[in-house]
Scaffold this motif. Structure first.
Motif, mmCIF file in Angstrom:
data_model
loop_
_atom_site.group_PDB
_atom_site.id
_atom_site.type_symbol
_atom_site.label_atom_id
_atom_site.label_comp_id
_atom_site.label_asym_id
_atom_site.label_seq_id
_atom_site.Cartn_x
_atom_site.Cartn_y
_atom_site.Cartn_z
ATOM 1 N N PRO A 121 4.343 -9.442 -3.839
ATOM 2 C CA PRO A 121 3.160 -9.410 -4.707
ATOM 3 C C PRO A 121 3.250 -8.279 -5.723
ATOM 4 C CG PRO A 121 2.633 -8.510 -2.545
ATOM 5 C CD PRO A 121 4.037 -9.020 -2.457
ATOM 6 N N ARG A 122 2.525 -8.449 -6.811
ATOM 7 C CA ARG A 122 2.423 -7.391 -7.803
ATOM 8 C C ARG A 122 1.472 -6.349 -7.258
ATOM 9 N NH1 ARG A 122 2.358 -7.394 -13.793
ATOM 10 N NH2 ARG A 122 0.421 -6.218 -13.936
ATOM 11 N N PRO A 123 1.905 -5.077 -7.216
ATOM 12 C CA PRO A 123 1.009 -4.056 -6.672
ATOM 13 C C PRO A 123 -0.246 -3.911 -7.535
ATOM 14 C CG PRO A 123 3.087 -3.080 -7.461
ATOM 15 C CD PRO A 123 3.221 -4.558 -7.606
ATOM 16 N N GLU A 133 -3.889 0.972 -7.522
ATOM 17 C CA GLU A 133 -3.752 2.064 -6.548
ATOM 18 C C GLU A 133 -2.394 2.018 -5.853
ATOM 19 O OE1 GLU A 133 -8.253 3.075 -5.038
ATOM 20 O OE2 GLU A 133 -7.269 1.301 -4.209
ATOM 21 N N GLN A 134 -1.956 0.807 -5.521
ATOM 22 C CA GLN A 134 -0.637 0.682 -4.886
ATOM 23 C C GLN A 134 0.458 1.161 -5.832
ATOM 24 O OE1 GLN A 134 -0.973 -3.525 -3.955
ATOM 25 N NE2 GLN A 134 -0.755 -3.104 -1.765
ATOM 26 N N ALA A 135 0.330 0.788 -7.106
ATOM 27 C CA ALA A 135 1.351 1.161 -8.089
ATOM 28 C C ALA A 135 1.457 2.682 -8.190
ATOM 29 C CB ALA A 135 1.026 0.543 -9.443
ATOM 30 N N THR A 156 -7.544 -0.811 6.853
ATOM 31 C CA THR A 156 -6.682 -1.892 7.296
ATOM 32 C C THR A 156 -6.747 -3.033 6.287
ATOM 33 O OG1 THR A 156 -7.461 -1.299 9.470
ATOM 34 C CG2 THR A 156 -6.104 -3.257 9.322
ATOM 35 N N GLY A 157 -5.598 -3.530 5.909
ATOM 36 C CA GLY A 157 -5.576 -4.639 4.966
ATOM 37 C C GLY A 157 -5.612 -4.203 3.510
ATOM 38 N N SER A 158 -5.534 -2.881 3.264
ATOM 39 C CA SER A 158 -5.596 -2.419 1.877
ATOM 40 C C SER A 158 -4.221 -2.456 1.231
ATOM 41 C CB SER A 158 -6.177 -1.004 1.808
ATOM 42 O OG SER A 158 -5.351 -0.109 2.524
ATOM 43 N N GLY A 159 -3.199 -2.792 1.989
ATOM 44 C CA GLY A 159 -1.877 -2.937 1.390
ATOM 45 C C GLY A 159 -0.963 -1.747 1.598
ATOM 46 N N LYS A 160 -1.144 -1.002 2.667
ATOM 47 C CA LYS A 160 -0.256 0.136 2.953
ATOM 48 C C LYS A 160 1.171 -0.349 3.204
ATOM 49 C CE LYS A 160 -2.688 1.671 6.435
ATOM 50 N NZ LYS A 160 -3.815 0.744 6.304
ATOM 51 N N THR A 161 1.290 -1.396 4.026
ATOM 52 C CA THR A 161 2.628 -1.882 4.357
ATOM 53 C C THR A 161 3.360 -2.334 3.097
ATOM 54 O OG1 THR A 161 1.670 -2.614 6.438
ATOM 55 C CG2 THR A 161 3.892 -3.358 5.955
ATOM 56 N N GLU A 162 2.614 -2.918 2.173
ATOM 57 C CA GLU A 162 3.227 -3.332 0.910
ATOM 58 C C GLU A 162 3.754 -2.110 0.148
ATOM 59 O OE1 GLU A 162 3.883 -6.474 0.114
ATOM 60 O OE2 GLU A 162 4.938 -5.651 -1.626
ATOM 61 N N SER A 212 9.687 -8.768 11.533
ATOM 62 C CA SER A 212 10.138 -9.875 10.688
ATOM 63 C C SER A 212 9.634 -9.726 9.262
ATOM 64 C CB SER A 212 9.748 -11.225 11.280
ATOM 65 O OG SER A 212 8.381 -11.445 11.105
ATOM 66 N N ARG A 213 8.502 -9.029 9.086
ATOM 67 C CA ARG A 213 8.021 -8.802 7.724
ATOM 68 C C ARG A 213 9.037 -7.967 6.929
ATOM 69 N NH1 ARG A 213 2.084 -6.447 6.161
ATOM 70 N NH2 ARG A 213 2.377 -6.489 3.904
ATOM 71 N N PHE A 214 9.631 -6.979 7.583
ATOM 72 C CA PHE A 214 10.646 -6.158 6.923
ATOM 73 C C PHE A 214 11.927 -6.964 6.701
ATOM 74 C CE2 PHE A 214 7.711 -3.043 8.469
ATOM 75 C CZ PHE A 214 7.780 -2.003 7.574
HETATM 76 P P1 ADP Z 1 -2.135 -2.723 5.555
HETATM 77 O O1 ADP Z 1 -0.740 -2.328 5.904
HETATM 78 O O2 ADP Z 1 -2.877 -1.630 4.824
HETATM 79 O O3 ADP Z 1 -2.932 -3.270 6.692
HETATM 80 P P2 ADP Z 1 -0.857 -4.926 4.171
HETATM 81 O O4 ADP Z 1 0.189 -4.306 3.335
HETATM 82 O O5 ADP Z 1 -0.438 -5.586 5.428
HETATM 83 O O6 ADP Z 1 -2.042 -3.894 4.473
HETATM 84 O O7 ADP Z 1 -1.663 -5.955 3.255
HETATM 85 C C1 ADP Z 1 -2.643 -6.837 3.766
HETATM 86 C C2 ADP Z 1 -2.414 -8.228 3.196
HETATM 87 O O8 ADP Z 1 -2.557 -8.211 1.786
HETATM 88 C C3 ADP Z 1 -1.019 -8.740 3.461
HETATM 89 O O9 ADP Z 1 -1.088 -10.112 3.732
HETATM 90 C C4 ADP Z 1 -0.281 -8.486 2.175
HETATM 91 O O10 ADP Z 1 0.760 -9.410 1.973
HETATM 92 C C5 ADP Z 1 -1.369 -8.649 1.135
HETATM 93 N N1 ADP Z 1 -1.148 -7.804 -0.032
HETATM 94 C C6 ADP Z 1 -0.842 -6.492 -0.047
HETATM 95 N N2 ADP Z 1 -0.751 -6.027 -1.313
HETATM 96 C C7 ADP Z 1 -0.988 -7.078 -2.123
HETATM 97 C C8 ADP Z 1 -1.049 -7.266 -3.563
HETATM 98 N N3 ADP Z 1 -0.813 -6.232 -4.388
HETATM 99 N N4 ADP Z 1 -1.315 -8.488 -4.027
HETATM 100 C C9 ADP Z 1 -1.556 -9.517 -3.185
HETATM 101 N N5 ADP Z 1 -1.512 -9.433 -1.861
HETATM 102 C C10 ADP Z 1 -1.260 -8.220 -1.299
#
Ligand code: ADP
Ligand code: ZN
Length: 726
Positions: A195-197, A200-202, A224-230, A261-263
């Motif tokens: 996904p495109r960050p 804040e992610q960028a 949780t779900g804010s995209g840290k893993t991304e 598996s995500r990695f």
């Molecule tokens: P966290 O690690 O903070 O819980 P994740 O990185 O798992 O968050 O992100 C939660 C969900 O949102 C995942 O399904 C991920 O693929 C999706 N996601 C993360 N960043 C983006 C983004 N920039 N655009 C669209 N989807 C995103």
């Protein structure tokens, strides 16, 4: 020939390095076998010198086990830091840093692999002569083509066939050291769609990438779900592309196949996984491959922090607040703190990620020692869960649930949604009492009530795990009227199946998810909505997302408000916030209700109205006023003995030995769990606003403690930066 004096860390519980003689120099990091008392032990060379004052009693090194060091400069200096900072025996520290097989003295060489090839005779041999032995013929033909590994060959041909060919001199076994292939991922890496960050992610990704090749600690704070893993994934991509390795620490329970598996899916490379179930053989293989720079990504639990990296690029500690990063026995290190030290020595960025950062880390970020990266928006797919308090005072309760709670549950279930009920205790009930005389069935070794496990008709002590059959009469008065007190997962499960007979329910605690893949199977079924009611403990709060859960109920959160552990409110707030984060998604926003007898409590009010981030900043102010960590440093000296007076006496002697104006000494006092496994437990807390001073004082005092008359009669230990006062 000149004698060299070699300093060796020997794996014994003594806070000292031992000197041995040898006839040549040895580099630090090499393992040696040394005589120690009547035994021979595997030690590690940590230094050497050409003269010593007293040579009379020195013994010689018996054997050198490595031709080159098994621990590099950085690992050795981390070990040195560990034994100084945690005041621990150097030899035990070095053993902790090595895989079990290497501790035992096994070879540190890459493992050899067995192969088969044709002999000179076999190469010329006409296979037609084997027409009457078609399997032998086939086998020989294949080997005439190319050598094969023994394991592959044995998977297709019986041992008898290989033996027959070998006896005729047609084929022969040989071994080969598995060759190393540094930066192997550079050729095989394939980035899949990402996904495109968002903004804040960028910012976060750029900030981390910018500091490549430098020591730079970051706190990545985001719900949780804010995209840290991304963010991790995109920073890892840059690191891997530069030919550098990434080490990721996760809590034991968060290390699911999905995480891995995500990695793997993103990068198309194999990810090495280290956790407590991994065999010693695999562990040492990963250790070697990481050390030779073959593995791009290593993901593991606490002890993975010791994995050596040839091309270190970045460290990540996910869910950095998790308690499992602190080891609670032996070398009581905190893997997160060690990660900070390691990143500093390796000159690489360190990302500490959490939705609920520990107050220690948050304080470092607010004080600008760590760069603070924040993700405030939930990425696609999730909405914030609203939190509320449910006043249970004067409410009739059924199986620990108030009528108001039951009404909410009915509402959510009737809409086809899932409901999650959190309770902190596994088992049926936390106690069994006599309705007639009040006698409570108690574990004699721990002096704590037994937990009732109805299913197996047994009582179990949750402090020492001992069990006994469920009694039918009171041991004290003989009455037959035994009743349970309190509610555990098992009872809740039974009660809810009566109250909601149409809702399929599942219990998730350490009793019900034992066994490989069991948890995974349950989680899959939950996400396929095969269950409507989920009942569980802490396990539910970590690493899993439940998109169909719209109601989360916390049975009881009052315990934490009055705990003697000053971290209890922080832990409760983390738990509640993590639980809330597991539920719901954009189209199905969730709500969370906390049952309490203290709805007016400022902490609970702050948490539900203002959220964790606000709560945490407020809690820091309170810690500051009380001069508690992180505004002071603590060390706990613990002592346990079968004789309570002995343990107490040792600590009061320790107290006199440690007394000084600059140090606050609290105790001796009983541990939060006063007795465990037949031993009484006491502690003495050392506290000071000046960490350095505390450590220096302790370093000088510890030899005196070891020399105290009772020191050898009790089990005592020293815990630096304690997180658990039980
Ligand atoms: P966290 O690690 O903070 O819980 P994740 O990185 O798992 O968050 O992100 C939660 C969900 O949102 C995942 O399904 C991920 O693929 C999706 N996601 C993360 N960043 C983006 C983004 N920039 N655009 C669209 N989807 C995103
Ligand atoms: Zn017990």
């Amino acid at each position: 020939m000149t004698t060299v004096y070699i300093d060796v860390a020997v794996p014994v519980p003594l806070r000292q390095i031992f000197t041995y003689t040898f006839d040549t120099s040895l580099p630090a990091g090499v393992r040696v076998s040394v005589p120690f008392g009547k035994r021979h032990l595997v030690g590690v060379v940590v230094g050497q010198h050409s003269t010593v004052t007293d040579t009379a009693r020195l013994k010689a090194i018996s054997k050198v086990l490595d031709s080159e060091p098994v621990l590099n400069e950085v690992s050795l200096s981390l070990c040195r830091w560990l034994w100084q900072y945690y005041h621990h025996a150097p030899g035990e520290v070095l053993h902790t840093a090595l895989p079990v097989k290497l501790r035992k003295g096994e070879s540190a060489q890459r493992s050899t692999q067995a192969w088969y090839q044709v002999s000179a005779k076999g190469a010329q041999f006409s296979t037609d002569e084997l027409a009457r032995a078609p399997r032998q013929k086939l086998c020989l033909e294949q080997l005439q083509n190319a050598p094969e590994t023994a394991s592959h060959l044995k998977s297709r041909f019986s041992a008898a066939i290989l033996k027959a060919l070998e006896e005729r001199g047609l084929i022969e076994p040989f071994t080969q050291i598995q060759s190393s292939n540094p930066q192997a991922w550079l050729n095989s890496m394939q980035i899949s769609e990402k996904p495109r960050p968002d903004a804040e992610q960028a910012v976060a990704i750029a900030a981390i990438n910018q500091r490549a090749g430098q020591f730079a600690p970051f706190l990545l704070e985001g719900v949780t779900g804010s995209g840290k893993t991304e963010v991790y994934l995109q920073a890892i991509e840059t690191t891997l592309s530069a030919g550098r390795q990434v080490l990721i620490l996760v809590p034991e329970i968060g290390l699911t196949p999905q995480t891995v598996s995500r990695f793997e899916q993103r990068f198309g490379i194999e990810v090495a996984v280290l956790h407590s179930q991994i065999t010693d053989t695999t562990r040492v293989a990963i250790w070697q491959q990481a050390r030779e720079g073959e593995l791009g990504i290593i993901i593991g639990t606490r002890s993975a922090i010791f994995t050596p990296l040839k091309y270190p690029g970045m460290l990540i500690v996910d869910e950095e607040h998790d308690e499992s990063f602190k080891q609670q026995d032996g070398l009581r290190y905190h893997a997160r703190d060690l990660a900070v030290m390691r990143a500093r020595k390796e000159n690489i960025p360190l990302v500490l990620g959490s939705a609920t950062p520990s107050l220690e880390t948050l304080n470092n970020a607010l004080g600008k020692r760590y760069q603070h990266l924040q993700l405030t928006q939930r990425a696609a797919g999730a909405a914030a869960t609203m939190q509320h308090l449910l006043d249970v005072r004067d409410q009739p309760m059924r199986f620990g649930l108030a009528e108001g709670t039951l009404a909410l549950m009915r509402q959510h279930l009737s809409k086809g949604n899932q409901v999650l009920v959190f309770v902190n205790r596994r088992g049926y009930a936390p106690a069994l009492l006599c309705h007639h005389c009040g006698y409570t069935e108690t574990c004699q070794r721990c002096e704590r009530p037994y937990t009732v496990h109805r299913l197996h008709q047994r009582l179990q002590c949750h402090h020492c795990a001992s069990t006994r059959p469920m009694p039918h009469t009171c041991q004290s008065c003989g009455a037959k009227d035994l009743v349970t007190a309190g509610v555990g997962t098992e009872q809740l499960e039974q009660g809810l199946s009566q109250l909601f007979p149409d809702a399929a329910q599942v219990r998730i605690d350490s009793d019900s998810v034992r066994g490989k893949d069991k948890l995974q199977t349950i989680l899959n079924k939950i996400n396929h909505q095969q269950y409507q009611l989920l009942i569980g403990t802490q396990i539910l709060s970590k690493g899993h997302h439940f998109p169909h859960v719209t109601l989360v109920v916390v049975l009881d959160c009052d315990g934490a408000l009055f705990s003697a552990d000053f971290r209890a409110p922080e832990k409760l707030a983390q738990l509640v916030t993590q639980l809330a984060g597991r539920a719901g998604r954009a189209s199905k926003p969730g709500e969370m209700w906390l049952q309490t007898h203290n709805p007016g409590h400022p902490l609970l009010q702050d948490l539900v109205n203002n959220g964790y981030a606000h709560f945490a900043r407020h809690a820091l102010l309170e810690r500051k006023m009380a001069q508690l960590p992180p505004y002071s440093a603590q060390v706990v000296i613990r002592a346990e003995a079968i004789d309570a007076a002995l343990a107490w006496r040792f600590l009061s002697q320790a107290q006199s030995a440690l007394a000084t104006d600059t140090l606050e000494l609290i105790g001796p006092m009983p541990g939060l769990i006063e007795k465990r496994q037949g031993r009484f437990r006491f502690m003495l807390v050392l506290q000071s606003a000046r960490r350095q001073q505390l450590h220096e004082h302790l370093r000088l005092a510890l030899p005196h403690l070891s020399a105290l008359p009772d020191a050898s009669k009790v089990r005592w230990s020293c815990d630096v930066d304690p997180t658990d006062f039980s």
